[in-house]
Write an enzyme that holds these catalytic residues in place. Structure first.
Site, PDB file in Angstrom:
ATOM      1  N   THR A 261     -27.306 -20.193 -40.410  1.00  0.00           N
ATOM      2  CA  THR A 261     -28.015 -19.261 -41.290  1.00  0.00           C
ATOM      3  C   THR A 261     -29.508 -19.575 -41.367  1.00  0.00           C
ATOM      4  O   THR A 261     -29.921 -20.724 -41.165  1.00  0.00           O
ATOM      5  CB  THR A 261     -27.402 -19.367 -42.707  1.00  0.00           C
ATOM      6  N   ASP A 262     -30.287 -18.568 -41.745  1.00  0.00           N
ATOM      7  CA  ASP A 262     -31.726 -18.798 -41.963  1.00  0.00           C
ATOM      8  C   ASP A 262     -31.986 -19.575 -43.252  1.00  0.00           C
ATOM      9  O   ASP A 262     -33.090 -20.091 -43.460  1.00  0.00           O
ATOM     10  CB  ASP A 262     -32.494 -17.470 -41.982  1.00  0.00           C
ATOM     11  N   GLU A 263     -30.961 -19.676 -44.116  1.00  0.00           N
ATOM     12  CA  GLU A 263     -31.182 -20.334 -45.413  1.00  0.00           C
ATOM     13  C   GLU A 263     -31.480 -21.820 -45.265  1.00  0.00           C
ATOM     14  O   GLU A 263     -31.975 -22.448 -46.198  1.00  0.00           O
ATOM     15  CB  GLU A 263     -29.969 -20.136 -46.339  1.00  0.00           C
TER      16      GLU A 263
ATOM     17  N   TYR B  56     -24.777 -24.422 -50.642  1.00  0.00           N
ATOM     18  CA  TYR B  56     -24.358 -23.732 -49.411  1.00  0.00           C
ATOM     19  C   TYR B  56     -25.308 -24.056 -48.269  1.00  0.00           C
ATOM     20  O   TYR B  56     -24.882 -24.506 -47.194  1.00  0.00           O
ATOM     21  CB  TYR B  56     -24.304 -22.208 -49.640  1.00  0.00           C
TER      22      TYR B  56
ATOM     23  N   LYS C  56     -24.741 -26.123 -44.721  1.00  0.00           N
ATOM     24  CA  LYS C  56     -24.959 -25.535 -43.387  1.00  0.00           C
ATOM     25  C   LYS C  56     -26.005 -26.363 -42.625  1.00  0.00           C
ATOM     26  O   LYS C  56     -25.873 -26.580 -41.415  1.00  0.00           O
ATOM     27  CB  LYS C  56     -25.407 -24.076 -43.495  1.00  0.00           C
TER      28      LYS C  56
HETATM   29  P1  NAD Z   1     -16.888 -15.108 -44.682  1.00  0.00           P
HETATM   30  O1  NAD Z   1     -16.898 -15.901 -45.927  1.00  0.00           O
HETATM   31  O2  NAD Z   1     -16.753 -13.626 -44.763  1.00  0.00           O
HETATM   32  O3  NAD Z   1     -15.720 -15.621 -43.714  1.00  0.00           O
HETATM   33  C1  NAD Z   1     -15.458 -16.989 -43.518  1.00  0.00           C
HETATM   34  C2  NAD Z   1     -14.132 -17.104 -42.764  1.00  0.00           C
HETATM   35  O4  NAD Z   1     -13.884 -18.499 -42.541  1.00  0.00           O
HETATM   36  C3  NAD Z   1     -12.936 -16.559 -43.537  1.00  0.00           C
HETATM   37  O5  NAD Z   1     -12.111 -15.802 -42.691  1.00  0.00           O
HETATM   38  C4  NAD Z   1     -12.223 -17.809 -44.029  1.00  0.00           C
HETATM   39  O6  NAD Z   1     -10.818 -17.628 -44.187  1.00  0.00           O
HETATM   40  C5  NAD Z   1     -12.540 -18.783 -42.888  1.00  0.00           C
HETATM   41  N1  NAD Z   1     -12.467 -20.185 -43.328  1.00  0.00           N
HETATM   42  C6  NAD Z   1     -13.042 -20.732 -44.439  1.00  0.00           C
HETATM   43  N2  NAD Z   1     -12.735 -22.031 -44.528  1.00  0.00           N
HETATM   44  C7  NAD Z   1     -11.979 -22.329 -43.434  1.00  0.00           C
HETATM   45  C8  NAD Z   1     -11.382 -23.518 -42.938  1.00  0.00           C
HETATM   46  N3  NAD Z   1     -11.499 -24.680 -43.605  1.00  0.00           N
HETATM   47  N4  NAD Z   1     -10.691 -23.466 -41.781  1.00  0.00           N
HETATM   48  C9  NAD Z   1     -10.556 -22.294 -41.117  1.00  0.00           C
HETATM   49  N5  NAD Z   1     -11.097 -21.137 -41.538  1.00  0.00           N
HETATM   50  C10 NAD Z   1     -11.798 -21.156 -42.675  1.00  0.00           C
HETATM   51  O7  NAD Z   1     -18.227 -15.528 -43.913  1.00  0.00           O
HETATM   52  P2  NAD Z   1     -19.227 -14.638 -43.034  1.00  0.00           P
HETATM   53  O8  NAD Z   1     -20.182 -13.954 -43.934  1.00  0.00           O
HETATM   54  O9  NAD Z   1     -18.437 -13.855 -42.049  1.00  0.00           O
HETATM   55  O10 NAD Z   1     -20.024 -15.800 -42.280  1.00  0.00           O
HETATM   56  C11 NAD Z   1     -19.529 -16.355 -41.059  1.00  0.00           C
HETATM   57  C12 NAD Z   1     -20.479 -17.441 -40.586  1.00  0.00           C
HETATM   58  O11 NAD Z   1     -21.777 -16.890 -40.393  1.00  0.00           O
HETATM   59  C13 NAD Z   1     -20.652 -18.580 -41.590  1.00  0.00           C
HETATM   60  O12 NAD Z   1     -20.741 -19.786 -40.871  1.00  0.00           O
HETATM   61  C14 NAD Z   1     -21.985 -18.263 -42.269  1.00  0.00           C
HETATM   62  O13 NAD Z   1     -22.612 -19.454 -42.717  1.00  0.00           O
HETATM   63  C15 NAD Z   1     -22.742 -17.610 -41.139  1.00  0.00           C
HETATM   64  N6  NAD Z   1     -23.768 -16.633 -41.552  1.00  0.00           N
HETATM   65  C16 NAD Z   1     -23.458 -15.608 -42.411  1.00  0.00           C
HETATM   66  C17 NAD Z   1     -24.423 -14.654 -42.729  1.00  0.00           C
HETATM   67  C18 NAD Z   1     -24.126 -13.492 -43.650  1.00  0.00           C
HETATM   68  O14 NAD Z   1     -25.051 -12.753 -44.000  1.00  0.00           O
HETATM   69  N7  NAD Z   1     -22.887 -13.255 -44.058  1.00  0.00           N
HETATM   70  C19 NAD Z   1     -25.707 -14.765 -42.168  1.00  0.00           C
HETATM   71  C20 NAD Z   1     -25.994 -15.836 -41.318  1.00  0.00           C
HETATM   72  C21 NAD Z   1     -25.003 -16.752 -40.993  1.00  0.00           C
HETATM   73  O1  DAU Z   2     -29.596 -15.355 -45.251  1.00  0.00           O
HETATM   74  C1  DAU Z   2     -28.305 -15.479 -44.712  1.00  0.00           C
HETATM   75  C2  DAU Z   2     -27.313 -15.650 -45.821  1.00  0.00           C
HETATM   76  O2  DAU Z   2     -27.179 -14.386 -46.458  1.00  0.00           O
HETATM   77  C3  DAU Z   2     -25.953 -16.157 -45.350  1.00  0.00           C
HETATM   78  O3  DAU Z   2     -26.091 -17.430 -44.804  1.00  0.00           O
HETATM   79  C4  DAU Z   2     -24.942 -16.192 -46.506  1.00  0.00           C
HETATM   80  O4  DAU Z   2     -23.668 -16.550 -46.025  1.00  0.00           O
HETATM   81  C5  DAU Z   2     -24.881 -14.797 -47.111  1.00  0.00           C
HETATM   82  O5  DAU Z   2     -24.018 -14.804 -48.229  1.00  0.00           O
HETATM   83  C6  DAU Z   2     -26.269 -14.328 -47.520  1.00  0.00           C
HETATM   84  O6  DAU Z   2     -26.769 -15.119 -48.648  1.00  0.00           O
HETATM   85  P1  DAU Z   2     -27.538 -14.433 -49.875  1.00  0.00           P
HETATM   86  O7  DAU Z   2     -27.450 -15.331 -51.031  1.00  0.00           O
HETATM   87  O8  DAU Z   2     -28.882 -13.955 -49.458  1.00  0.00           O
HETATM   88  O9  DAU Z   2     -26.593 -13.122 -50.049  1.00  0.00           O
HETATM   89  P2  DAU Z   2     -26.044 -12.372 -51.351  1.00  0.00           P
HETATM   90  O10 DAU Z   2     -25.453 -11.087 -50.869  1.00  0.00           O
HETATM   91  O11 DAU Z   2     -25.207 -13.248 -52.198  1.00  0.00           O
HETATM   92  O12 DAU Z   2     -27.377 -12.050 -52.158  1.00  0.00           O
HETATM   93  C7  DAU Z   2     -28.431 -11.298 -51.566  1.00  0.00           C
HETATM   94  C8  DAU Z   2     -29.551 -11.222 -52.594  1.00  0.00           C
HETATM   95  O13 DAU Z   2     -29.116 -10.394 -53.687  1.00  0.00           O
HETATM   96  C9  DAU Z   2     -29.924 -12.552 -53.199  1.00  0.00           C
HETATM   97  O14 DAU Z   2     -31.339 -12.590 -53.417  1.00  0.00           O
HETATM   98  C10 DAU Z   2     -29.193 -12.578 -54.537  1.00  0.00           C
HETATM   99  C11 DAU Z   2     -29.154 -11.105 -54.925  1.00  0.00           C
HETATM  100  N1  DAU Z   2     -27.975 -10.685 -55.713  1.00  0.00           N
HETATM  101  C12 DAU Z   2     -26.744 -10.994 -55.238  1.00  0.00           C
HETATM  102  C13 DAU Z   2     -25.607 -10.624 -55.922  1.00  0.00           C
HETATM  103  C14 DAU Z   2     -24.234 -10.987 -55.425  1.00  0.00           C
HETATM  104  C15 DAU Z   2     -28.132  -9.958 -56.873  1.00  0.00           C
HETATM  105  O15 DAU Z   2     -29.271  -9.651 -57.295  1.00  0.00           O
HETATM  106  N2  DAU Z   2     -27.015  -9.580 -57.563  1.00  0.00           N
HETATM  107  C16 DAU Z   2     -25.751  -9.915 -57.165  1.00  0.00           C
HETATM  108  O16 DAU Z   2     -24.776  -9.564 -57.870  1.00  0.00           O
END
Ligand code: NAD
Ligand code: DAU
Length: 356
Positions: free
Chosen positions: A133-135, A159, A163
């Protein structure tokens, strides 16, 4: 030939598996623990497809991972499995350290054991792609340059710290043992199958239920948004042609404040599913901020464009319209995932955030 995908029942992982099998005949072993975030319904269209093999297990279980790898002999591992929600990491960081750090360590060791025994093309062709992630780069000021691959790590939440730790392990396994790794650091994804704890699907679900749209703080935090299928395409490119040991930033060139996102979602819902009691934006409610809330993320994605020719295909306008339309057409999917555990989470996260 086959690849092993971890976390392939989650949001990005399931989109990746679907996209992979739509564009390749190479089978996928999908290792997923099926936490609250994993949902096999996402993969229902593959029910009769022998190229998709689901393995229910935990990436922290070394014996299970070893046996799975020995049985299927994947030519690559694409590692998505993680705890992914920042707010949950604030309430309960332990599971994030376990899955994201210990789980990645376990997978790296299993991959190293397997790869060490390979020879010839199987050894030179093997890849371990770590999805991150970019975080990990921390938070930007309004005039700071976007994150590049050279930006120092400065994670701020449990989180992002977990990562970042996993990214460092992946880097070290390449540097020390020569494991052929690749790491991608991506911005906020949106699209089909995203669990409704995250901003965009939460706003859609709440608006349709005539519930408050909880905006943290002043709503001016900035994120870069990327349509999930573009992320999947970028990962395929990195897997195919990325340089070993390198990291690639992936982003959408789409910086938006949270308020802009919520207003865009409301306007699309007004158009596609108008409410009976006026525009959805009337439901916007400012609530207590997320502790340690990163102010701005922005991604410099020029390296992946220069080296691999990848750019997002979707604009934010086209991607968000598709996404809202998908949630409107799949309200049963949403109803099915918002189970008892999720109701608990809503109470835990939002119960304490009085509107401000
Ligand atoms: P998600 O939470 O939707 O899915 C995570 C999946 O991992 C689920 O299917 C869960 O059952 C599985 N999992 C969790 N713990 C596990 C374990 N111990 N063993 C096996 N499986 C397990 O997550 P996502 O949003 O699809 O993100 C996927 C990946 O991409 C993550 O590594 C996250 O850090 C990264 N990422 C997400 C975003 C985003 O915006 N969602 C952006 C950048 C990077
Ligand atoms: O940047 C990549 C990341 O983006 C991933 O690594 C994470 O897995 C993914 O969850 C996401 O993280 P964020 O914290 O940015 O996503 P989230 O959707 O939780 O929140 C997006 C923004 O919106 C953040 O600034 C918090 C705000 N927010 C979120 C929720 C859930 C609100 O204002 N209200 C809310 O109820």
């Amino acid at each position: 030939m086959t690849i092993l995908v971890t976390g392939g029942a989650g949001f990005i992982g399931s989109n990746f598996v679907l996209d992979w099998l739509a564009s390749s005949n190479e089978s996928v072993i999908n290792l997923d623990k099926l936490t609250y975030a994993g949902n096999l319904e996402n993969l229902a269209s593959l029910a009769n497809d022998p190229r998709h093999i689901f393995a229910h297990g935990d990436i922290c279980d070394r014996a299970f991972v070893d046996a799975l790898i020995a049985l299927h002999e994947p030519r690559a591992i694409v590692h998505f499995a993680a705890e992914s929600h920042v707010d949950r990491s604030i309430h309960g960081p332990g599971e994030f350290v376990r899955t994201n750090v210990e789980g990645t360590f376990t997978l790296l060791e299993a991959a190293r054991g397997y790869w060490s025994g390979l020879e010839g093309d199987a050894r030179t062709g093997f890849r371990f792609l770590h999805v991150s992630t970019d975080e990990v780069y921390g938070s930007l000021g309004p005039n700071d340059a976007p994150f590049s691959e050279a930006t120092p790590y400065a994670p701020n939440s449990p989180y992002s710290a977990s990562k970042a730790a996993s990214d460092h392990l992946v880097r070290a396994w390449h540097h020390t043992y020569g494991l052929p790794v690749l790491t991608t650091n991506c911005s906020n994804n949106y699209g089909a199958f995203q669990f409704p704890e995250k901003l965009i699907p939460l706003m859609i679900a709440n608006a349709l239920a005539d519930k408050a749209l909880p905006v943290y703080g002043d709503g001016r935090n900035v994120r870069d948004w990327l349509y999930v299928n573009d992320h999947c395409a970028a990962i395929r490119e990195v897997l195919a042609r990325g340089r070993l040991g390198e990291t690639y930033n992936i982003g959408g060139w789409n910086e938006k404040t949270n308020l802009e996102i919520v207003h865009t979602v409301c306007a699309l819902l007004d158009e596609l599913a108008p409410g009976r009691t006026g525009p959805y934006s009337r439901l916007i409610t400012y609530v207590k901020d997320r502790p340690g809330h990163d102010r701005r993320y922005a991604i410099d994605a020029r390296k992946i464009e220069r080296e691999l020719g990848w750019r997002p295909a979707e604009t934010f306008e086209t991607g968000i319209r598709k996404t809202v339309a998908w949630y409107l057409a799949n309200q049963k999917w949403v109803a099915d995932v918002v189970s008892g555990e999720y109701q608990h989470w809503l109470e835990r996260n939002y119960g304490e955030r009085k509107s401000s």
